[in-house]
Write a protein that holds these residues in place. Structure first.
Motif, PDB file in Angstrom:
ATOM      1  N   ALA A   1      25.530  22.075  23.469  1.00  0.00           N
ATOM      2  CA  ALA A   1      25.842  20.803  23.204  1.00  0.00           C
ATOM      3  C   ALA A   1      25.405  19.888  24.496  1.00  0.00           C
ATOM      4  O   ALA A   1      25.740  18.550  24.796  1.00  0.00           O
ATOM      5  CB  ALA A   1      27.376  20.671  22.981  1.00  0.00           C
ATOM      6  N   LEU A   2      24.929  20.614  25.485  1.00  0.00           N
ATOM      7  CA  LEU A   2      24.644  19.808  26.898  1.00  0.00           C
ATOM      8  C   LEU A   2      23.255  19.595  27.150  1.00  0.00           C
ATOM      9  O   LEU A   2      22.384  20.430  26.657  1.00  0.00           O
ATOM     10  CB  LEU A   2      25.207  20.903  28.045  1.00  0.00           C
ATOM     11  CG  LEU A   2      26.809  21.082  27.743  1.00  0.00           C
ATOM     12  CD1 LEU A   2      27.121  21.940  28.908  1.00  0.00           C
ATOM     13  CD2 LEU A   2      27.519  19.638  27.918  1.00  0.00           C
ATOM     14  N   ASP A   3      22.902  18.586  27.806  1.00  0.00           N
ATOM     15  CA  ASP A   3      21.451  18.359  28.358  1.00  0.00           C
ATOM     16  C   ASP A   3      21.263  19.360  29.488  1.00  0.00           C
ATOM     17  O   ASP A   3      22.094  19.763  30.094  1.00  0.00           O
ATOM     18  CB  ASP A   3      21.282  17.139  28.672  1.00  0.00           C
ATOM     19  CG  ASP A   3      21.467  15.994  27.556  1.00  0.00           C
ATOM     20  OD1 ASP A   3      21.143  16.420  26.525  1.00  0.00           O
ATOM     21  OD2 ASP A   3      21.600  14.898  27.829  1.00  0.00           O
ATOM     22  N   TRP A   4      19.673  19.693  29.706  1.00  0.00           N
ATOM     23  CA  TRP A   4      19.548  20.576  30.582  1.00  0.00           C
ATOM     24  C   TRP A   4      19.903  20.044  31.902  1.00  0.00           C
ATOM     25  O   TRP A   4      20.740  20.744  33.066  1.00  0.00           O
ATOM     26  CB  TRP A   4      18.186  21.073  30.486  1.00  0.00           C
ATOM     27  CG  TRP A   4      17.683  21.877  31.879  1.00  0.00           C
ATOM     28  CD1 TRP A   4      17.186  21.535  33.118  1.00  0.00           C
ATOM     29  CD2 TRP A   4      18.049  23.280  32.042  1.00  0.00           C
ATOM     30  NE1 TRP A   4      17.016  22.560  33.749  1.00  0.00           N
ATOM     31  CE2 TRP A   4      17.423  23.801  33.164  1.00  0.00           C
ATOM     32  CE3 TRP A   4      18.589  24.372  31.146  1.00  0.00           C
ATOM     33  CZ2 TRP A   4      17.459  24.865  33.729  1.00  0.00           C
ATOM     34  CZ3 TRP A   4      18.590  25.624  31.487  1.00  0.00           C
ATOM     35  CH2 TRP A   4      18.297  26.001  32.884  1.00  0.00           C
TER      36      TRP A   4
ATOM     37  N   SER B   1      22.094  17.877  33.599  1.00  0.00           N
ATOM     38  CA  SER B   1      23.456  17.340  33.363  1.00  0.00           C
ATOM     39  C   SER B   1      24.517  18.195  34.299  1.00  0.00           C
ATOM     40  O   SER B   1      24.366  19.422  34.237  1.00  0.00           O
ATOM     41  CB  SER B   1      23.933  17.478  32.011  1.00  0.00           C
ATOM     42  OG  SER B   1      24.326  18.697  31.630  1.00  0.00           O
ATOM     43  N   ASP B   2      25.410  17.602  34.829  1.00  0.00           N
ATOM     44  CA  ASP B   2      26.300  18.186  35.597  1.00  0.00           C
ATOM     45  C   ASP B   2      27.293  19.033  34.937  1.00  0.00           C
ATOM     46  O   ASP B   2      27.438  20.197  35.270  1.00  0.00           O
ATOM     47  CB  ASP B   2      27.348  17.193  36.379  1.00  0.00           C
ATOM     48  CG  ASP B   2      26.602  16.135  37.281  1.00  0.00           C
ATOM     49  OD1 ASP B   2      25.618  16.543  37.744  1.00  0.00           O
ATOM     50  OD2 ASP B   2      27.028  14.999  37.663  1.00  0.00           O
ATOM     51  N   ALA B   3      27.392  18.638  33.657  1.00  0.00           N
ATOM     52  CA  ALA B   3      28.145  19.719  32.489  1.00  0.00           C
ATOM     53  C   ALA B   3      27.538  20.900  32.524  1.00  0.00           C
ATOM     54  O   ALA B   3      28.129  22.083  32.476  1.00  0.00           O
ATOM     55  CB  ALA B   3      28.529  18.839  31.385  1.00  0.00           C
ATOM     56  N   ARG B   4      26.182  20.850  32.385  1.00  0.00           N
ATOM     57  CA  ARG B   4      25.552  22.206  32.108  1.00  0.00           C
ATOM     58  C   ARG B   4      25.429  23.021  33.370  1.00  0.00           C
ATOM     59  O   ARG B   4      25.691  24.208  33.373  1.00  0.00           O
ATOM     60  CB  ARG B   4      23.885  21.904  31.720  1.00  0.00           C
ATOM     61  CG  ARG B   4      23.058  23.109  30.958  1.00  0.00           C
ATOM     62  CD  ARG B   4      22.563  23.776  31.983  1.00  0.00           C
ATOM     63  NE  ARG B   4      21.738  23.261  32.941  1.00  0.00           N
ATOM     64  CZ  ARG B   4      21.303  23.647  34.192  1.00  0.00           C
ATOM     65  NH1 ARG B   4      21.589  25.001  34.142  1.00  0.00           N
ATOM     66  NH2 ARG B   4      20.449  23.281  34.952  1.00  0.00           N
TER      67      ARG B   4
END
Length: 665
Positions: free
Chosen positions: A371-374, A376-379
């Motif tokens: 669900a996350l972009d490479w 991204s802080d979340a990844r």
């Protein structure tokens, strides 16, 4: 008049196209009453061609293990033509020594000894690969369908007559000339030599005038390295596979030896270290490059977990979505998908092969990761949570520019580079690091997909001018490196003082000298405090592709007659890179700087490999081209078994179009 096809180039690419053509010829109506003549033209040994010919040093190896090399299609290959299975390199060697190949015997001498000793994880010599490729071609010739007649010419295609592609001149090895009628011509000559670029020609001329020694880019095996006298200081630019060949030929090739020292500090191989025993004919080699480090070593282990399910984030579905958006930027729109795909392979293997080094289950990680972009802080937070050790995390920026921020004196730089190479070696031979192989598997998948996107016109002209070369270079550094033992040898030569690392951002200029001071090449770089001087400079890389500067007489003839030209890209660029020239053109009623950039490649249509000609890129009715000299980027002409090889699919697509054109069916 009998119908005919001329294949220019009888190395593995030409052989692969011929094999696919033979497999499908009956489907296109070729039989005893409707024959088709195929002329296979090459001045080098048929099957092996120039690069893989037997007449080269036995010290030179392939960069693939014996189990990872095949010339044959299998049931994973999606193509129109029939699947014709055959032995991989290791299977050929096993069947040969077991007497299971009718009419074939183990070669005499050193190559025969190598056949008997070959194992799946052996890096074979290029001489051995030459014998395998010879077998492949002979097998094709021995099993031709009725009506298909192949004529092998030991000579060179020198051009066309009066601008007519249907009339091909061949200079045979005995000095006679032959004119062949051709319904179709395919250019399959592989890497082509070219005259030096303007910058290289300037170095050639100034070096000659100043008494310096310069080796412009070319196949290292064809360089006159004997001209470099023992004891000479040499600057080499480039740390890829051409440099590895240079290293082998300058040291082992002059009688030096490597011996195991199991009591020495380990060099990353887990087997102690190698020491170098000099011959007395050594040179002192100083080497650097843009990235400043060697290509990553080939992995020598297998996956501990199951093969990662690929493609996942960058496959046919994503290609269609990107094509629907119009032309896109590789760096901005495609690279994040590639990075995520390679990360998927890395973390899939880390979770399945080394579960004790992660804190999440694969199911949990995979669901959140998807669900996350490479970028991204979340990844990044997910990876930090799931993978405690930074050394177990995939960092592309570190891989792409490992020496960023480093500037040191020569001695300190040697220590840092030796540690870097030893760590890289360990990561590719120690099964504690099989996540590297998971990433490699995904990288190959992503490379094939990116090739399809590019060849179908999915990238902007600017992206094709800048980003493709960056991506190709990064891919090569990660996936096309040397066998691990070559890095052990490099470390041994470094410790012995014969190889000195110059680091990243290497620049080489000429100091013409004065007041009795001799002229010299001067090397500086982003990683190096100070400079290194030498009378000899080797550009350790292949010549850049160039249709207009080609030394290939057939391609030169086609260019001279206006049949084809190299690909030219045009795009607006307000901040023009210094390497490219901008011209003023009117765009939408305004004057704007437009960059005109030639890639040097033969433009071809991706669906069937027809050469594109004229201002409107019209597909030529009779001329085809396939291989590294074209705009459709392909992996090598041979590949790993059971990978749905893009090269095999390309060979088949080209063969189908050749047959349809030649037979009218």
């Amino acid at each position: 008049m009998a119908r005919s096809v001329v294949i220019v180039g009888a190395g593995p690419r030409g052989t692969g196209v011929l094999e696919r053509l033979a497999a499908s010829a009956p489907r296109h109506g070729v039989d005893a009453e409707h024959p088709l003549d195929v002329h296979l033209v090459d001045p080098y040994p048929p099957g092996a061609g120039r690069i893989w010919r037997t007449a080269q040093s036995e010290l030179l190896w392939m960069n693939s293990m014996a189990a990872d090399v095949t010339m044959y299609t299998d049931d994973t290959v999606t193509c129109e033509g029939p699947i014709v299975p055959g032995p991989s390199l290791i299977e050929w060697a096993e069947q040969l020594r077991d007497g299971d190949l009718r009419g074939e015997t183990v070669p005499e001498g050193r190559v025969g000894d190598e056949v008997r000793a070959l194992r799946p994880n052996t890096f074979p010599t290029r001489q051995l690969q030459s014998h395998y490729l010879d077998f492949v071609l002979r097998r094709v010739l021995d099993s031709l369908p009725e009506g298909l007649r192949v004529h092998v010419h030991d000579g060179r295609a020198t051009g066309i007559v009066d601008g007519d592609v249907r009339r091909v001149c061949i200079e045979e090895s005995d000095g006679t000339s032959t004119e062949v009628d051709a319904d179709v011509v395919v250019l399959a000559s592989g890497h082509l030599d070219a005259t030096p670029s303007d910058d290289e020609a300037d170095i050639v001329e100034r070096s000659r005038d100043l008494g310096l020694q310069y080796f412009p880019p070319e196949q290292t095996t064809d360089s006159d390295l004997d001209a470099i006298e023992p004891g000479r200081t040499v600057i080499a630019r480039g740390m890829g596979l051409a440099f590895v060949d240079l290293m082998v030929l300058l040291y082992e090739g002059r009688g030096g030896r490597f011996v195991e020292d199991p009591t020495g500090d380990d060099d990353g191989s887990g087997r102690g270290r190698l020491d170098y025993v000099p011959s007395g004919r050594e040179v002192f080699l100083h080497v650097g490059s843009g990235r400043g480090v060697p290509y990553h070593a080939k992995t020598e282990y297998t996956l501990r977990g199951p093969r990662p399910p690929l493609p996942r984030f960058f496959g046919p579905e994503q290609v269609q979505e990107l094509l629907a958006r119009g032309e896109v930027s590789l760096r901005e729109h495609v690279w994040p998908l590639i990075a995520k795909e390679v990360g998927w392979g890395w973390y899939h293997e880390l979770h399945h092969g080394h579960p004790g080094r992660v804190t999440t289950t694969w199911e949990d990680f995979a669901e959140r990761y998807a669900a996350l972009d490479w970028y991204s802080d979340a990844r990044e937070a997910l990876v930090a949570e799931a993978v405690p050790a930074e050394s177990d995390r995939l960092d592309f920026e570190r891989l792409d520019r490992p020496l960023d921020g480093i500037e040191a004196d020569l001695d300190t730089l040697q220590k840092h580079l030796r540690e870097y190479v030893a760590d890289d070696l360990a990561r590719h031979v120690d099964p504690a690091h099989t996540a590297e192989l998971g990433a490699f598997t995904a990288l190959l998948s992503a490379y094939m997909t990116s090739g399809e996107l590019s060849s179908r016109g999915g990238l902007t002209q600017r992206s094709r001018a800048f980003d493709l070369s960056w991506w190709q270079n990064l891919f090569s550094s990660m996936a096309s490196g040397p066998p691990g033992p070559r890095l052990r040898q490099l470390l041994a030569l470094s410790r012995a003082g014969y190889v000195t690392f110059l680091g990243a951002g290497l620049r080489v200029e000429i100091d013409e000298g004065d007041d009795g001071r001799p002229a010299e090449f001067v090397a500086t770089g982003a990683s190096l405090e100070g400079e290194v001087r030498a009378p000899t400079f080797v550009d350790a890389r292949l010549a850049s592709p160039s249709v207009r500067r080609t030394l290939d007489p057939m391609l030169a003839s086609l260019t001279r007659h206006g049949v084809l030209d190299e690909e030219t890209l045009r795009f607006e660029e307000r901040a023009t890179p210094c390497a490219l020239d901008a011209v003023a053109e009117r765009i939408d009623g305004r004057e704007a700087p437009v960059v005109v950039h030639s890639t040097g490649l033969v433009p071809v249509r991706a669906s069937d490999f027809r050469v594109l000609t004229g201002p409107d890129d019209d597909p030529h009715p009779r001329l085809f081209a396939v291989g590294p000299h074209t705009t459709v980027r392909l992996p090598g002409a041979f590949t790993r078994p059971r990978t749905n090889s893009l090269s095999f699919r390309a060979n088949d697509a080209c063969a189908q179009a050749l047959l349809a054109t030649a037979t009218g069916r």
